[in-house]
Design a protein around this motif. Structure first.
Motif, short mmCIF file in Angstrom:
data_model
loop_
_atom_site.label_atom_id
_atom_site.label_comp_id
_atom_site.label_asym_id
_atom_site.label_seq_id
_atom_site.Cartn_x
_atom_site.Cartn_y
_atom_site.Cartn_z
N ARG A 180 0.86 -1.18 0.00
CA ARG A 180 0.00 0.00 0.00
C ARG A 180 0.90 1.23 0.00
NH1 ARG A 180 -5.30 0.80 1.87
NH2 ARG A 180 -5.77 2.79 2.89
N THR A 241 -4.31 -0.97 -3.09
CA THR A 241 -3.74 -1.88 -2.10
C THR A 241 -3.81 -3.32 -2.57
OG1 THR A 241 -4.30 -0.43 -0.25
CG2 THR A 241 -3.99 -2.76 0.27
N ARG A 242 -2.73 -4.06 -2.35
CA ARG A 242 -2.74 -5.51 -2.56
C ARG A 242 -2.53 -6.17 -1.20
NH1 ARG A 242 -0.45 -4.05 -7.64
NH2 ARG A 242 -1.57 -5.08 -9.36
N LEU A 266 0.87 -13.27 -2.27
CA LEU A 266 1.16 -11.91 -2.73
C LEU A 266 1.73 -11.94 -4.15
CD1 LEU A 266 1.22 -8.90 -2.14
CD2 LEU A 266 3.52 -9.22 -1.17
N ALA A 269 -1.18 -12.21 -6.22
CA ALA A 269 -1.96 -10.96 -6.16
C ALA A 269 -1.37 -9.89 -7.06
CB ALA A 269 -2.01 -10.46 -4.72
N ARG A 270 -0.05 -9.90 -7.22
CA ARG A 270 0.60 -8.89 -8.06
C ARG A 270 0.25 -9.05 -9.54
NH1 ARG A 270 6.21 -9.62 -4.76
NH2 ARG A 270 5.93 -7.91 -3.26
N ARG A 272 -2.77 -9.65 -10.47
CA ARG A 272 -4.18 -9.31 -10.54
C ARG A 272 -4.38 -7.83 -10.23
NH1 ARG A 272 -6.26 -14.55 -6.95
NH2 ARG A 272 -5.65 -16.16 -8.47
N PRO A 274 -5.32 -4.59 -8.23
CA PRO A 274 -5.32 -4.32 -6.80
C PRO A 274 -6.73 -4.08 -6.27
CG PRO A 274 -4.57 -2.40 -8.02
CD PRO A 274 -4.73 -3.51 -9.02
N THR A 278 -6.10 -11.78 -1.74
CA THR A 278 -5.73 -13.09 -2.25
C THR A 278 -5.31 -13.96 -1.07
OG1 THR A 278 -4.95 -12.14 -4.34
CG2 THR A 278 -4.23 -14.37 -3.82
#
Length: 386
Positions: A180, A241-242, A266, A269-270, A272, A274, A278
């Protein structure tokens, strides 16, 4: 113990003015509420929304001597920079500036008689910031020792880390990784809360170890941020934010497992957009990214035939077989999801069989193809440049 947020509110009440507290590099630490009649300029809005001022604004404030001012200092406004007049109260500890209180005051209404008390509040804040940074450095070191050390050698660190977060050694915990804007700069000044312990991992990511029951209903980003005590949130920051949640483990002794799982989540998640959460449990085959090296996974799941297919297949063919596999081999559901005729699905699947040499009526062939399609974006070797 008084918190920084409480000192911000105390300063706002004393001066009857909107207040923000920033560190020495102008990164936002906290801010007070403002009322309908308060003047709020662009700088305060940007500081709250983006957690930091612009280079031009910082240069303007510094040009008025805030770094060497022994006490409160009035700063004039500048229409071009969107600044209204304000009072700056430096927060010093042992002669070193730890931060600044900014009080919106375009009409010089803040009485000089309040300045001694304002300075006392600022000195208290500077002391807290100094203690908080030293404490945070120690917690960061403990975290690294817990997740990297052998169980026996890290025993003392495990015990101390659990004590710092108010954890029982044998209660279930999760590790959450959060990316974030500016969050790392705020970790040290976060208020302590039992069952929620923030650390800086050293790779531009903040980690928080959380008592597992606190996450029982945290299925959305809003709920997760509330559960980990992120405090006041801003929509613009939430959307960038992820957040990744590792597996539930039975105690701090197994924190390394929780952290590794969160790190894999994570990584996914990166890839995808934000603004979502995940979790380790949602990864499916992608959890394999945490138990084997990329090169080993690539050699195992990507045969030469599959690599050739993935490199040359038209996007519609690749998308069709991915959806067909996700739909457990149902042509009807695949056609419905893709809004195409069933014969189109059959035709594209036949192209896949010709390109790979796989018989898609066989379960083992479907499994290998599904693994390859799922893992390839993460383990395919980058193209070499001539």
């Amino acid at each position: 113990m008084t918190s920084l947020d409480e000192l911000v509110e105390e300063m706002a009440r004393l001066t009857d003015a909107p207040c923000t507290l920033e560190d020495a590099e102008f990164r936002l630490i906290g801010f007070s509420d403002h009322h309908g009649g308060d003047v709020v300029d662009q700088v305060r809005q940007r500081s709250i929304l983006e957690r930091r001022s612009t280079d031009e604004v910082r240069a303007w404030f510094r040009s008025h001597g805030i770094e060497t001012a022994p006490g409160p200092l009035r700063i004039p406004g500048d229409d071009a920079l969107g600044i209204v007049g304000r009072l700056c109260v430096p927060a010093r500890h042992l002669g070193r500036v730890r931060g600044y209180f900014w009080l919106i005051d375009p009409d010089d209404r803040i009485a000089a008689s309040t300045w001694p008390e304002a300075l006392r509040i600022a000195e208290s804040a500077a002391g807290l910031l100094n203690v908080a940074e030293r404490r945070q450095v120690h917690r960061d070191e403990l975290f690294r020792e817990v997740i990297e050390g052998a169980r026996t050698s890290a025993r003392e660190s495990v015990t101390e880390f659990a004590w710092a977060g108010g954890f029982d050694l044998h209660e279930p915990v999760h590790c959450v990784l959060v990316e974030r804007p500016e969050l790392l700069d705020q970790v040290a000044s976060r208020p302590t809360r039992s069952g929620v312990l923030w650390v800086r991992t050293g790779d531009e990511t903040a980690a928080v170890v959380v008592r597992s029951p606190l996450l029982d209903h945290a299925t959305t980003l809003d709920a997760l941020l509330a559960a980990i005590g992120l405090g006041r949130r801003v929509d613009a920051l939430d959307r960038s934010t992820r957040a990744a949640v590792g597996p539930r483990v039975t105690g701090i002794d197994d924190l390394s497992t929780a952290y590794r799982g969160a790190a894999v989540a994570l990584r996914v998640a990166r890839s995808r957009a934000p603004g979502e959460v995940t979790t380790w449990e949602s990864l499916g085959p992608l959890a394999l990214l945490g138990v084997a090296r990329d090169a080993d996974l690539r050699d195992t799941v990507l045969s030469p035939e599959l690599s050739g297919f993935l490199a040359s297949a038209p996007s519609d063919v690749r998308r069709t077989v991915q959806v067909w596999l996700d739909e457990a081999g149902s042509v009807a559901r695949t056609a419905a999801r893709l809004a195409v005729h069933r014969q189109t699905v059959y035709h594209r699947l036949a192209q896949v069989e010709r390109a790979t040499g796989y018989d898609l009526d066989r379960g083992d062939a479907r499994l290998r193809l599904h693994l390859a399609l799922t893992l390839a974006p993460y383990v395919e070797a980058p193209a070499t440049q001539e």
